[in-house]
Design an enzyme around this catalytic site. Sequence first.
Site, PDB file in Angstrom:
ATOM      1  N   LYS A 189       1.801  84.932   2.964  1.00  0.00           N
ATOM      2  CA  LYS A 189       2.236  83.655   2.396  1.00  0.00           C
ATOM      3  C   LYS A 189       1.137  82.864   1.681  1.00  0.00           C
ATOM      4  CE  LYS A 189       5.674  84.245   2.662  1.00  0.00           C
ATOM      5  NZ  LYS A 189       6.176  85.515   2.066  1.00  0.00           N
ATOM      6  N   SER A 190       0.108  83.583   1.248  1.00  0.00           N
ATOM      7  CA  SER A 190      -0.993  82.910   0.546  1.00  0.00           C
ATOM      8  C   SER A 190      -0.990  83.169  -0.953  1.00  0.00           C
ATOM      9  CB  SER A 190      -2.331  83.377   1.123  1.00  0.00           C
ATOM     10  OG  SER A 190      -2.445  82.977   2.451  1.00  0.00           O
ATOM     11  N   ARG A 204       9.918  81.003  -3.395  1.00  0.00           N
ATOM     12  CA  ARG A 204      10.568  79.802  -2.863  1.00  0.00           C
ATOM     13  C   ARG A 204      10.303  78.638  -3.811  1.00  0.00           C
ATOM     14  NH1 ARG A 204       9.610  75.560   0.673  1.00  0.00           N
ATOM     15  NH2 ARG A 204       7.400  76.049   0.569  1.00  0.00           N
ATOM     16  N   LYS A 205       9.148  77.968  -3.663  1.00  0.00           N
ATOM     17  CA  LYS A 205       8.806  76.858  -4.549  1.00  0.00           C
ATOM     18  C   LYS A 205       7.665  77.223  -5.496  1.00  0.00           C
ATOM     19  CE  LYS A 205      11.114  73.081  -2.942  1.00  0.00           C
ATOM     20  NZ  LYS A 205      10.606  72.128  -1.976  1.00  0.00           N
ATOM     21  N   THR A 265       2.167  88.052  -3.570  1.00  0.00           N
ATOM     22  CA  THR A 265       3.104  88.565  -4.580  1.00  0.00           C
ATOM     23  C   THR A 265       2.586  88.249  -5.987  1.00  0.00           C
ATOM     24  OG1 THR A 265       4.811  87.939  -2.989  1.00  0.00           O
ATOM     25  CG2 THR A 265       5.566  88.636  -5.161  1.00  0.00           C
ATOM     26  N   HIS A 298      -3.026  93.366   4.206  1.00  0.00           N
ATOM     27  CA  HIS A 298      -3.247  92.125   4.954  1.00  0.00           C
ATOM     28  C   HIS A 298      -4.264  92.385   6.074  1.00  0.00           C
ATOM     29  CE1 HIS A 298      -0.142  89.839   3.014  1.00  0.00           C
ATOM     30  NE2 HIS A 298       0.891  90.390   3.605  1.00  0.00           N
TER      31      HIS A 298
HETATM   32  P1  A3P Z   1       6.110  78.943  -1.168  1.00  0.00           P
HETATM   33  O1  A3P Z   1       6.870  79.410   0.020  1.00  0.00           O
HETATM   34  O2  A3P Z   1       5.204  77.794  -0.861  1.00  0.00           O
HETATM   35  O3  A3P Z   1       6.956  78.677  -2.349  1.00  0.00           O
HETATM   36  P2  A3P Z   1       3.154  85.768  -0.437  1.00  0.00           P
HETATM   37  O4  A3P Z   1       3.356  86.354  -1.760  1.00  0.00           O
HETATM   38  O5  A3P Z   1       1.741  85.930   0.094  1.00  0.00           O
HETATM   39  O6  A3P Z   1       4.183  86.192   0.523  1.00  0.00           O
HETATM   40  O7  A3P Z   1       3.278  84.195  -0.611  1.00  0.00           O
HETATM   41  C1  A3P Z   1       4.503  83.628  -0.925  1.00  0.00           C
HETATM   42  C2  A3P Z   1       4.264  82.297  -1.582  1.00  0.00           C
HETATM   43  O8  A3P Z   1       3.821  82.503  -2.940  1.00  0.00           O
HETATM   44  C3  A3P Z   1       5.544  81.499  -1.673  1.00  0.00           C
HETATM   45  O9  A3P Z   1       5.132  80.122  -1.591  1.00  0.00           O
HETATM   46  C4  A3P Z   1       6.048  81.877  -3.053  1.00  0.00           C
HETATM   47  O10 A3P Z   1       6.984  80.982  -3.595  1.00  0.00           O
HETATM   48  C5  A3P Z   1       4.746  81.888  -3.836  1.00  0.00           C
HETATM   49  N1  A3P Z   1       4.827  82.676  -5.075  1.00  0.00           N
HETATM   50  C6  A3P Z   1       5.496  83.835  -5.268  1.00  0.00           C
HETATM   51  N2  A3P Z   1       5.343  84.238  -6.544  1.00  0.00           N
HETATM   52  C7  A3P Z   1       4.578  83.316  -7.156  1.00  0.00           C
HETATM   53  C8  A3P Z   1       4.089  83.172  -8.499  1.00  0.00           C
HETATM   54  N3  A3P Z   1       4.392  84.050  -9.446  1.00  0.00           N
HETATM   55  N4  A3P Z   1       3.315  82.092  -8.782  1.00  0.00           N
HETATM   56  C9  A3P Z   1       3.024  81.189  -7.831  1.00  0.00           C
HETATM   57  N5  A3P Z   1       3.463  81.267  -6.550  1.00  0.00           N
HETATM   58  C10 A3P Z   1       4.225  82.316  -6.214  1.00  0.00           C
END
Ligand code: A3P
Length: 355
Positions: free
Chosen positions: A85-86, A315-316, A89, A144
């Site tokens: 979640k950092s 998500r956001k 993706t 990870h």
């Molecule tokens: P939020 O839940 O705050 O929206 P990971 O990829 O490590 O699982 O992290 C997921 C977080 O990255 C989510 O944050 C997701 O919305 C955000 N995210 C995914 N794709 C993104 C992108 N292209 N640009 C910016 N943030 C992105």
Amino acid sequence: MESSSSKMNQSLKCNEKEEYRFDPTTHNKFKEIMSTIPRRKDAWVFDLYQYEGFWCGSFQLEGMLSAQEHFKPQPNQVIVSSTPKSGTTWLKALTFAIMTRFHVDESTNPLLTRLAHDCVPFIEVNICSSPQKLNLDVPLVATHIPYTSLPKSITNSSCKIVYICRDPKDAFVSLWHFNHKMSAKDQEVSATEDVPLEDALEFFCQGLTTCGPYWDHLLGYWRASLESPEMILFLKYEDLKNDTLFWVKKMAQFIGCSFSLEEENKGAVQKIIDLCSFENMSSLEVNKSGMVRLELGITQDGVNAYEFKNNSFFRKGKAGDWKNHLTPEMARRLDQITEQKLAGSGLTLNVTPNG
Ligand code: A3P
């Protein structure tokens, strides 16, 4: 002449050599380790095991042990690393687009039709069940795994690691939403009804999350990046958001795929940024309605896998969304831990101010 998309399909093709599937020796070692190490539940009642200072699920533990035994980096291997979640993706998409830009143009990029996690596989997820996926013509994989538990084949090599971290408050909120979706109850109950934010925070602060303690994961990579700056590029999600152009160029240079002046003049960097932007990625059909199959390991009975929605990863996509969820006290608590944990390390995080 071969079309660029068929060339790209080749790039995504798995090289079948050195396939490793079920390895009883590693599996027995894993079983033995699992039976002796601390075990706790996380806020969603998933089992976590503490190994080499970090908590992880059983499938990750087996994947990590297998990776320590079997992972062999490819020449010019690039590894993207993070805590969940950092921004994994996003980082996967950007590095993939940077490294494949010579083979495809923006209209044929596999990122338009495949989830970034499908284009860039996780080492520990695939090493047991689909090792061939780690041997792609694009030498890019993700992990990870905490720095101190990385396979020696990585730390003793010239692999380039790009690490991304994030304000722990946003990572925590993102994790809370994601785990709720993962726990597969989202059809029936809200995230708050599932696990109240306060309860989840308690577990997060105690380090009881996948790859937790969150702060220790960051610090491991941070210290390694100070020792070997040529091996590890340490990025912050908020910096990438604020000055994507600068950091994408920096990343390309670091992994040995610098943009030429001609490319820059033609807007190649901006095209990659636009392709990988949250707005674009989250509106693609594959990311709106597709499903991802996560293979959680292999047993004598077969592959243990389950599916969830690709849109769970989008998500956001903002820095500072924690303000919509955390009370000032909760935010202060996380900021205090961040301050204490990082004290003396030289690492500062872009924590959005409280209040
Ligand atoms: P939020 O839940 O705050 O929206 P990971 O990829 O490590 O699982 O992290 C997921 C977080 O990255 C989510 O944050 C997701 O919305 C955000 N995210 C995914 N794709 C993104 C992108 N292209 N640009 C910016 N943030 C992105």
